[in-house]
Enzyme design. Structure first.
Site, PDB file in Angstrom:
ATOM      1  N   GLY A  13       0.785  -1.235   0.000  1.00 48.12           N
ATOM      2  CA  GLY A  13       0.000   0.000   0.000  1.00 48.12           C
ATOM      3  C   GLY A  13       0.811   1.275   0.000  1.00 48.12           C
ATOM      4  O   GLY A  13       0.251   2.361   0.170  1.00 48.12           O
ATOM      5  N   SER A  19       2.043   8.240   2.101  1.00 48.33           N
ATOM      6  CA  SER A  19       1.186   7.078   2.377  1.00 48.33           C
ATOM      7  C   SER A  19       1.309   6.640   3.836  1.00 48.33           C
ATOM      8  O   SER A  19       2.411   6.631   4.406  1.00 48.33           O
ATOM      9  CB  SER A  19       1.600   5.883   1.511  1.00 48.33           C
ATOM     10  OG  SER A  19       1.391   6.131   0.146  1.00 48.33           O
ATOM     11  N   ALA A  95     -12.350   2.715  -4.126  1.00 48.11           N
ATOM     12  CA  ALA A  95     -13.710   2.744  -4.668  1.00 48.11           C
ATOM     13  C   ALA A  95     -13.681   3.737  -5.828  1.00 48.11           C
ATOM     14  O   ALA A  95     -12.912   4.704  -5.789  1.00 48.11           O
ATOM     15  CB  ALA A  95     -14.714   3.192  -3.615  1.00 48.11           C
ATOM     16  N   TYR A 157     -18.203   9.350   2.297  1.00 48.39           N
ATOM     17  CA  TYR A 157     -17.405   8.119   2.409  1.00 48.39           C
ATOM     18  C   TYR A 157     -18.185   6.931   1.823  1.00 48.39           C
ATOM     19  O   TYR A 157     -17.601   5.990   1.308  1.00 48.39           O
ATOM     20  CB  TYR A 157     -16.976   7.877   3.858  1.00 48.39           C
ATOM     21  CG  TYR A 157     -15.772   6.972   3.986  1.00 48.39           C
ATOM     22  CD1 TYR A 157     -14.542   7.334   3.436  1.00 48.39           C
ATOM     23  CD2 TYR A 157     -15.866   5.751   4.652  1.00 48.39           C
ATOM     24  CE1 TYR A 157     -13.432   6.503   3.546  1.00 48.39           C
ATOM     25  CE2 TYR A 157     -14.761   4.914   4.775  1.00 48.39           C
ATOM     26  CZ  TYR A 157     -13.546   5.293   4.221  1.00 48.39           C
ATOM     27  OH  TYR A 157     -12.449   4.463   4.335  1.00 48.39           O
ATOM     28  N   LYS A 164     -15.191  -0.920   4.603  1.00 44.57           N
ATOM     29  CA  LYS A 164     -14.403  -0.926   5.846  1.00 44.57           C
ATOM     30  C   LYS A 164     -15.117  -1.724   6.945  1.00 44.57           C
ATOM     31  O   LYS A 164     -14.452  -2.352   7.785  1.00 44.57           O
ATOM     32  CB  LYS A 164     -14.114   0.500   6.323  1.00 44.57           C
ATOM     33  CG  LYS A 164     -13.139   1.287   5.441  1.00 44.57           C
ATOM     34  CD  LYS A 164     -11.760   0.656   5.349  1.00 44.57           C
ATOM     35  CE  LYS A 164     -10.736   1.636   4.781  1.00 44.57           C
ATOM     36  NZ  LYS A 164      -9.415   0.987   4.525  1.00 44.57           N
ATOM     37  N   THR A 195      -3.249  11.946   2.262  1.00 42.53           N
ATOM     38  CA  THR A 195      -2.483  11.031   1.413  1.00 42.53           C
ATOM     39  C   THR A 195      -2.943  11.196  -0.031  1.00 42.53           C
ATOM     40  O   THR A 195      -3.857  11.970  -0.318  1.00 42.53           O
ATOM     41  CB  THR A 195      -2.731   9.575   1.847  1.00 42.53           C
ATOM     42  OG1 THR A 195      -4.113   9.266   1.619  1.00 42.53           O
ATOM     43  CG2 THR A 195      -2.396   9.354   3.309  1.00 42.53           C
ATOM     44  N   ALA A 197      -4.645   9.035  -1.639  1.00 40.94           N
ATOM     45  CA  ALA A 197      -6.036   8.571  -1.669  1.00 40.94           C
ATOM     46  C   ALA A 197      -6.994   9.682  -1.240  1.00 40.94           C
ATOM     47  O   ALA A 197      -8.144   9.721  -1.676  1.00 40.94           O
ATOM     48  CB  ALA A 197      -6.214   7.344  -0.773  1.00 40.94           C
TER      49      ALA A 197
HETATM   50  O1  0WE Z   1     -10.190   5.194   3.150  1.00 43.62           O
HETATM   51  C1  0WE Z   1      -9.868   6.304   2.773  1.00 43.62           C
HETATM   52  C2  0WE Z   1      -9.565   6.557   1.298  1.00 43.62           C
HETATM   53  C3  0WE Z   1     -10.336   5.629   0.438  1.00 43.62           C
HETATM   54  C4  0WE Z   1     -10.398   5.925  -1.037  1.00 43.62           C
HETATM   55  C5  0WE Z   1     -10.104   7.153  -1.621  1.00 43.62           C
HETATM   56  C6  0WE Z   1     -10.243   7.316  -2.992  1.00 43.62           C
HETATM   57  C7  0WE Z   1     -10.019   8.617  -3.685  1.00 43.62           C
HETATM   58  C8  0WE Z   1      -9.714   8.489  -5.145  1.00 43.62           C
HETATM   59  C9  0WE Z   1     -10.817   4.894  -1.844  1.00 43.62           C
HETATM   60  N1  0WE Z   1     -10.947   5.031  -3.172  1.00 43.62           N
HETATM   61  C10 0WE Z   1     -10.665   6.210  -3.749  1.00 43.62           C
HETATM   62  N2  0WE Z   1     -10.857   6.301  -5.103  1.00 43.62           N
HETATM   63  C11 0WE Z   1     -10.474   7.387  -5.810  1.00 43.62           C
HETATM   64  O2  0WE Z   1     -10.716   7.454  -7.035  1.00 43.62           O
HETATM   65  N3  0WE Z   1      -9.800   7.328   3.661  1.00 43.62           N
HETATM   66  C12 0WE Z   1     -10.087   7.068   5.048  1.00 43.62           C
HETATM   67  C13 0WE Z   1      -9.502   8.717   3.277  1.00 43.62           C
HETATM   68  C14 0WE Z   1     -10.805   9.355   2.976  1.00 43.62           C
HETATM   69  O3  0WE Z   1     -11.404   9.159   1.792  1.00 43.62           O
HETATM   70  C15 0WE Z   1     -12.615   9.815   1.817  1.00 43.62           C
HETATM   71  C16 0WE Z   1     -12.753  10.452   3.061  1.00 43.62           C
HETATM   72  C17 0WE Z   1     -11.608  10.140   3.808  1.00 43.62           C
HETATM   73  C18 0WE Z   1     -11.311  10.569   5.204  1.00 43.62           C
HETATM   74  C19 0WE Z   1     -13.589   9.902   0.855  1.00 43.62           C
HETATM   75  C20 0WE Z   1     -14.736  10.643   1.128  1.00 43.62           C
HETATM   76  C21 0WE Z   1     -14.894  11.262   2.350  1.00 43.62           C
HETATM   77  C22 0WE Z   1     -13.913  11.174   3.331  1.00 43.62           C
END
Ligand code: 0WE
Length: 265
Positions: A13, A19, A95, A157, A164, A195, A197
């Site tokens: 990861g 990261s 996602a 989210y 999760k 990060t 992500a």
């Molecule tokens: O688990 C995460 C990130 C998860 C994630 C982020 C992305 C962005 C770009 C999974 N897939 C994607 N796909 C993409 O195309 N987090 C805990 C960080 C996070 O992500 C969010 C958050 C938080 C905090 C997304 C929406 C709202 C809050």
């Protein structure tokens, strides 16, 4: 002598030096562990290889967690290079972007649901299956990264929260299955960290500042905070801990209510 001296850790990861997986790699290396870093594709290889070099030439290997043959090849490579393995860190989630905004009901397609659960939860089961033969008789530890959206609804989210929740159940079922073999399985539910992500998620900066205002420690968590907790949970210091989700979130999840004026003192 570090508390992970003699341990070998595969960390899945790392995308950039921001990261969470990289924070974990640094903390584990500092405590004496030998490190292997995987990269999902050639784009990430360019970034991961120099990071690996800075950790005493850590092993690097390709690993797309959605492809069973790549998981098999990764553990084959570790068997050839190391012969055994003590620690696996799973810090992978995905996602489709369009599912991580707006209405949960409107934006959660069957395909987005499938992909989120495959990449973000099933991959932990698949990695555990691959790691078990290399961990036999070695008190192994498996660690994954979760988020508060597993247990509370949060804006945007969306389907990642369901994935999760599945991941956290995965931790408990893996812990029950692998405990008798001496393998512990735990999760860290980290507070939000900026990060790759998180980049480009609408309102992320505001989310960070809201969390820092409300959290008991009045700050966001750092890569060092998460890395240190991860190193502990994967060490013999945590020999009695399995099936657990540890919150490393400056206390945010423990607060029932906060007022804005409590923030800016
Ligand atoms: O688990 C995460 C990130 C998860 C994630 C982020 C992305 C962005 C770009 C999974 N897939 C994607 N796909 C993409 O195309 N987090 C805990 C960080 C996070 O992500 C969010 C958050 C938080 C905090 C997304 C929406 C709202 C809050």
């Amino acid at each position: 002598m570090g508390f992970l001296t003699g341990k070998r850790a595969l960390i899945v990861g790392v995308a950039t030096d921001r990261s969470i997986a990289w924070g974990i790699a640094r903390a584990m290396h500092r405590e004496g562990a030998q490190i292997a870093l995987s990269y999902a594709n050639d784009k990430f290889k360019e970034r991961v290889v120099p990071l690996a070099q800075s950790l005493d030439n850590a092993l690097t290997l390709p690993l797309d967690v959605t492809v069973d043959a790549e998981i098999d090849a990764a553990f084959d490579l570790i068997r050839r290079e190391w012969g055994s393995l003590d620690i696996v860190v799973h810090a992978v989630a995905f996602a489709p972007r369009e599912a991580l905004a707006g209405s949960f009901v409107e934006n959660t397609s069957r395909e987005a649901f499938r992909m989120a659960h495959d990449v973000s939860s099933y991959s932990l089961t698949a990695l555990a299956r691959g790691a078990v033969p290399l961990m036999s008789g070695r008190d192994g530890a498996i660690l994954t990264l979760s988020y508060l959206g597993a247990v509370r609804s949060l804006p945007s989210y969306n389907v990642m929260g369901l994935a999760k929740a599945s991941l956290e159940a995965n931790v408990r079922f893996l812990a029950a299955d692998l405990g008798p073999k001496g393998i512990r399985v735990n999760g860290i539910s980290a507070g939000p960290v900026k990060t790759l992500a998180a980049a480009g998620i609408g309102g992320f900066r505001k989310m960070l500042s809201r969390v820092a205002e409300a959290a008991p420690l009045r700050r966001n968590v750092t890569l060092e905070d998460v890395g240190n907790a991860a190193a502990f949970l994967c060490s013999d210091l945590a020999a009695g801990i399995t099936g657990e989700i540890t919150y490393v979130d400056a206390g945010f999840s423990t607060v029932g209510m906060s007022f804005p004026e409590d923030g800016g003192e």
